[in-house]
Structures are given as C-alpha cells and as structure tokens.
Write a protein that holds these residues in place. Structure first.
Motif, PDB file in Angstrom:
ATOM      1  N   ILE A 242       0.828  -1.102  -0.035  1.00 37.56           N
ATOM      2  CA  ILE A 242       0.011   0.044   0.061  1.00 37.56           C
ATOM      3  C   ILE A 242       0.861   1.222  -0.011  1.00 37.56           C
ATOM      4  CG2 ILE A 242      -2.006  -1.303   1.316  1.00 37.56           C
ATOM      5  CD1 ILE A 242      -1.080   0.144   3.785  1.00 37.56           C
ATOM      6  N   SER A 243       0.370   2.220  -0.591  1.00 38.54           N
ATOM      7  CA  SER A 243       1.170   3.544  -0.531  1.00 38.54           C
ATOM      8  C   SER A 243       0.134   4.566   0.434  1.00 38.54           C
ATOM      9  CB  SER A 243       1.400   4.025  -1.805  1.00 38.54           C
ATOM     10  OG  SER A 243       0.282   4.379  -2.697  1.00 38.54           O
TER      11      SER A 243
ATOM     12  N   VAL B 233      -4.701   4.437   0.015  1.00 36.41           N
ATOM     13  CA  VAL B 233      -4.774   3.931  -1.636  1.00 36.41           C
ATOM     14  C   VAL B 233      -4.071   2.557  -1.658  1.00 36.41           C
ATOM     15  CG1 VAL B 233      -4.142   4.599  -3.622  1.00 36.41           C
ATOM     16  CG2 VAL B 233      -4.584   6.602  -2.372  1.00 36.41           C
TER      17      VAL B 233
ATOM     18  N   ASP C  50      -2.400  -0.019  -3.662  1.00 34.23           N
ATOM     19  CA  ASP C  50      -1.542  -0.371  -4.983  1.00 34.23           C
ATOM     20  C   ASP C  50      -2.075  -1.627  -5.331  1.00 34.23           C
ATOM     21  OD1 ASP C  50      -0.633   2.220  -5.206  1.00 34.23           O
ATOM     22  OD2 ASP C  50       1.379   1.371  -4.124  1.00 34.23           O
TER      23      ASP C  50
END
Length: 577
Positions: A18-19, A51, A53
C-alpha cells in the motif's frame, strides 16, 4: 501509535503493498507531536486516507489483490470472460449466499480492506478443492475471512467485476486445497444419434459449446460405463441419477434423474450397477456452468447392457435399422410395420428414405404445432410421417420448409396404426428429418446432411447456407449458431471494421468471385466474438478465407444473411485468435 494506523499496517502486511498519502515516518510520530485542528479542538484527528496499489500477477504463486484484478479487468469489454483462470486474494466484506449443501456453491464480495473501498464478487463458485460444498461440518465463509479464489473473470454487464462460471475457493484463512487433476478424456466420438451415440468425451465436447444452463436444442444419445450411482432407480420417483465415463478414462457425464428403459418410470426391473454399459437419451445441459448432465425430466435410460425397452407388440426386426447414408426404403419399412401387432411400435428407431408426396398439416397450423404430418414414397410404397419434426430435431416454424417432391431421410420408430379396421403405416411421433434434399437441388439439402453447418470442421458452403436460410420463416433468427466457410468478395469502405461500431459487412462465395449463390455476412463481429476495438488488429479483405459462426435469418423473407451482431469471424485465413 494511533490504533487505527496500526490496524491498517497489519492489514497491509496481510494483503499486499500500500502507499499512504502521507510519508510513513509521519504515521509513526507520537500522538503528542500531532497538533489538534485549531478550528475544533474537540474532534480527534481524522484517519489518513489509504490508497491500495495493484499487487500480483494473477498466478497461484502471486495472486492479484483486488486492486490488481480490477486493474487487469479495466481493459476488458463488458461480459467478455478472461481467457485463463485468475487467482485473487482479499478479505470477505459481505456474504450474499453462504455455501450450502443444496447447490454446493456460494456468492460473496471481497476487498483489499475490511472497509470494502474496492470490490470484487465471487459469484456462485465452488468450495475448496473445486468441489461442491457437501458437508455442513466444513468451515463456511464469513466476513473478515481471508481468501484466495480462482477462476475466469468477467465484468458482468460492464458494472460488476466478478468470477465467471467454473470458479472455486482455493484458500480459506490459510487452508489451501488443491483441486483434483484434470480428468482424462477419450477421443470425442459419435454423432449423438441412436445408431451412432456420442461417447462421454463426445457429449462433453458438445456441452462445452453451450452456455451455462442452456439446454441442447435436441435429444442426443450418449454411451458410457456407469462409474458411480448417486440415486438408484426406485418406485417412489421412478428415476435414477448416476455418473458415466468412457472405459479407462475418468471424465464424467451425469445422467440426472433419468427415467427407465422405454422412457417410463421405473416400477420393476433390472437395476444399474457400477461397470454397466448404458446408453441414455435426452437433452443435455451444462448445469450452472460446471456440471455436464442430462436435463431433468427430459432423459431416459435407452439401453442397459444391450437391453432396450419399448412398447412391445412384436418389435419387428431390430438388427438393422439403416443409417443416414444407407437408409431403409419405404417398401422395407412397410414390411417391418406389417409384421407388428395392431397398434404396436418398434423398439428401435429406423432411418427411412422417401420423397414427399403429400403434406397434411394446414399451413396456418404449422407454426402452432411446430410439426408436420406428411407422406413419403419410394415409388412403390408409402409411409405416413406422423407429427414429424424438422432437420436436426428442430421445430417447424412455417410452410415452405419442406415441400412435395423434396427427398428426406427420417429417423423414427415404426408404428402399425389401425383405425376403423384400416391399417396406416406410420413413423411414430418423435421422428425427425436427418437429411433433406430439396426438389431440383442435386447438390444436397439445406446444408448437406444433419451435421453440415454444425461445426467449424463441417461448415456450410455459401450455397448451402443460402438454401438452408431460404427455408426459414421470415425475420426469425435461428436458435443455434451455424458455421459458413467461404472467401470474401469485396468490402466497401463504409462496411469495413471500425472502432465506432465494431462490426463488418461483406459477401462471401466459395472461391471469392461474385456469383449468384454468394452469401451475405451482415454486421459480423471480430475474431473471438468481440467488437473490433483496436485499429492495429488485422482487417479482412477481398480474397481472404473466413469461417463465420452465428445465427442466421431470412431477412424479410428474401435475403438470407447472418443476424446483425449475432455472428462473428471464427477464422480468418486459419487464424482463430
């Protein structure tokens, strides 16, 4: 550390990369270092937006996360399945249908987080090991379970990313069950007729071309060996359910709730056992897209270790019933009928050839009854074809599909019908045409024989397709797809494939020259039955050899053609993909 952020980090470790919109270092800052919003000091800090990914490549070793499969599907057209199985991992956020022993499958939604900000639907998929859920003591599905699912994917109606038919649960909370190896299958054989039944591999090949829960258009005969008996014949329901295989192979076809010999309910007689050689007759279906079987209420046991059932009464000579290419004459059929007792019917169906001498059914009643009474003759003897059905056991839809002078080969049982002391030799109800040669057409029938046009291996010629479609009721599409092979004559610019409409229109003939028997291919889709959407794709041109697959129509009763957007290029110069 903020409890919310800690929970999200745990989820990230479990579900993939995840980012965060904020740097990771800012997340690890102590609560004392984070200033409160000056406008409302009573409110706690808002959680950070996460967010997800895309992660993975869709393989068993590296499944997509939900973001990954959604990205993979972003270029797929609505209702077009992926060409391969895809593995997807996620957390269950809602359960639409739990696994049950009634249907053996389940429907649920998975996401990358328990909030369900992105969603993918596991639709009526099977249980662990790609098997039906049969044991209520097994672990069922629930919210917050971590799963890996496997199957082809489809964007249903363009707005619901989900698994297609044939999907299954591969892993549940770390428990993984590998599916059994692909069953071995014999070479597909047979034509599905009484004289030449499909083997199990043959009927599985037929069913593979049907959509989920779509019945075959006609009854077929299937021969195999009993592998497993699910429900033995009983007097309560009169039917049985068992699994059939080709001897030495394990690909399975299910005879589902079939009636007994003679197409009657079982009241008393021999029972089936494992190892018995059987022939079943009936319509077939790919139930829910994952179980090839007979249609309930539409099938029966035709033969058990060589023993067949019937209405009795003498039975006649059943050792030689003829074939499509070597049928009985009307005179031979009449001899067999005369040997029957009054009112009796042969146990076996016979192939009988003759020219139509009289059509009894009124023209305005043909579409209503969907069959026709008519007489055939070999020049010496006549036989009545009682309530006969059209070629390949399809409905008659109107007058003109057969005419006086046409030559037919009919498959059906022979019957000695007696009324007011008069004997009428008949082909009993349930018969159908297997070969039709139109009067004055020495080149064959509306497709040659019962198999012509039915497959890419034996397609119509353009002339045969024209002859066939001219017998159809005006403006009514055929129920099934047909194949036509020819060379393109010409494609004008406005009819060429374009990304605007995604289809193409042209004429074909057997050699690519403009001739009277050319066939009109109208608004056909691209290879793979998809709309043309990429200008880099190869475009067909004059002289190219194509095989077209799709539904046909007699437009306004005077133009045989493919039904608009209901056909596609199956093969372009030998290329099928």
């Amino acid at each position: 550390m903020n409890t919310y952020i800690f929970d999200r980090l745990k989820k990230a470790i479990r579900l993939g990369a995840i980012s965060f919109l904020l740097p990771l270092s800012s997340l690890l800052t102590s609560c004392e270092d984070v200033p409160m919003p000056f406008n409302n000091p009573e409110l706690p800090p808002e959680p950070d937006v996460v967010v997800i990914d895309p992660v993975g490549d869709g393989t068993k070793e590296n499944p997509f996360n939900v973001a990954g499969v959604l990205a993979y599907m972003s270029t797929m057209e609505a209702d077009v399945e992926s060409t391969k199985d895809i593995y997807v991992t996620g957390v269950v956020t809602s359960v639409t249908e739990s696994f049950s022993t009634q249907y053996g499958n389940a429907t649920f939604v998975i996401s990358d987080t328990d909030e369900g900000t992105n969603k993918f639907t596991f639709y009526r998929g099977l249980y662990l090991g790609n098997k039906k859920y049969t044991n209520e003591n097994d672990v069922n599905i629930k919210e917050d379970d971590v799963v890996v699912i496997c199957g082809k994917v489809v964007n249903f109606r363009g707005n619901t990313p989900e698994t297609a038919s044939g999907s299954y649960l591969y892993s549940l909370n770390g428990k993984t069950v590998e599916p059994d190896p692909e069953p071995t299958s014999a070479e597909a054989k047979g034509t599905g007729t009484q004289a030449d039944p499909y083997n199990v591999a043959g009927v599985l090949k037929l069913i593979s071309g049907l959509g989920a829960d779509v019945n075959s258009s006609s009854e077929v005969y299937v021969k195999g060996v009993v592998k497993e008996i699910t429900e033995q014949f009983g007097t309560q329901f009169g039917n049985a359910t068992f699994k059939m295989v080709d001897k030495g192979y394990d690909a399975v076809f299910t005879a589902y709730r079939v009636l007994y010999l003679g197409n009657v309910k079982y009241t008393d007689g021999d029972q089936i056992k494992e190892g018995d050689e059987v022939i079943v007759c009936g319509k077939v279906v790919n139930f829910r897209g994952n179980t090839p079987e007979t249609v309930q209420g539409s099938a029966y046991l035709y033969s058990l270790n060589g023993k067949t059932g019937g209405s009795g009464g003498g039975g006649g000579n059943t050792s030689n019933v003829g074939t499509i290419d070597n049928p009985k004459s009307c005179t031979e059929a009449l001899t067999i009928i005369k040997a029957l007792e009054d009112g009796a019917t042969t146990d076996e169906a016979y192939y009988v050839k003759g020219k139509i001498t009289k059509i009894i059914t009124a023209e305005d009643k043909i579409a209503q009854y969907k069959n026709i009474d008519y007489w055939i003759s070999d020049g010496t003897s006549e036989i009545e074809v009682f309530r006969g059905r059209n070629i390949d056991n399809t409905d008659f839809t109107g007058p003109g599909q057969i005419n006086v002078g046409d030559e037919v080969v009919v498959l059906g049982k022979l019957q000695k019908f007696v009324k007011n002391d008069n004997m009428i030799p008949e082909m009993a109800q349930g018969n159908y045409i297997v070969k039709l040669t139109k009067a004055g057409n020495s080149g064959g029938n509306e497709g040659g024989d019962a198999d012509a046009g039915a497959s890419a291996a034996k397609p119509f010629t353009p002339a045969q397709a024209n002859a066939f479609v001219k017998t159809l009721e005006a403006d009514k599409n055929t129920e099934k797809d047909y194949y036509i092979k020819g060379k393109i004559i010409e494609i004008t610019g406005k009819n060429q494939f374009s990304t605007q409409y995604g289809n193409c229109t042209f004429y074909i003939s057997d050699d690519g020259s403009d001739k009277d028997d050319k066939f009109y291919v109208f608004r056909t889709l691209y290879i793979g039955n998809v709309k043309y959407a990429d200008d880099s794709w190869e475009k067909p041109k004059a002289g190219d050899e194509v095989i077209i697959c799709g539904k046909l129509v007699n437009y306004k009763g005077n133009t045989p053609e493919t039904a608009a957007n209901n056909s596609y290029i199956y093969s372009l110069n030998g290329k099928t993909k």
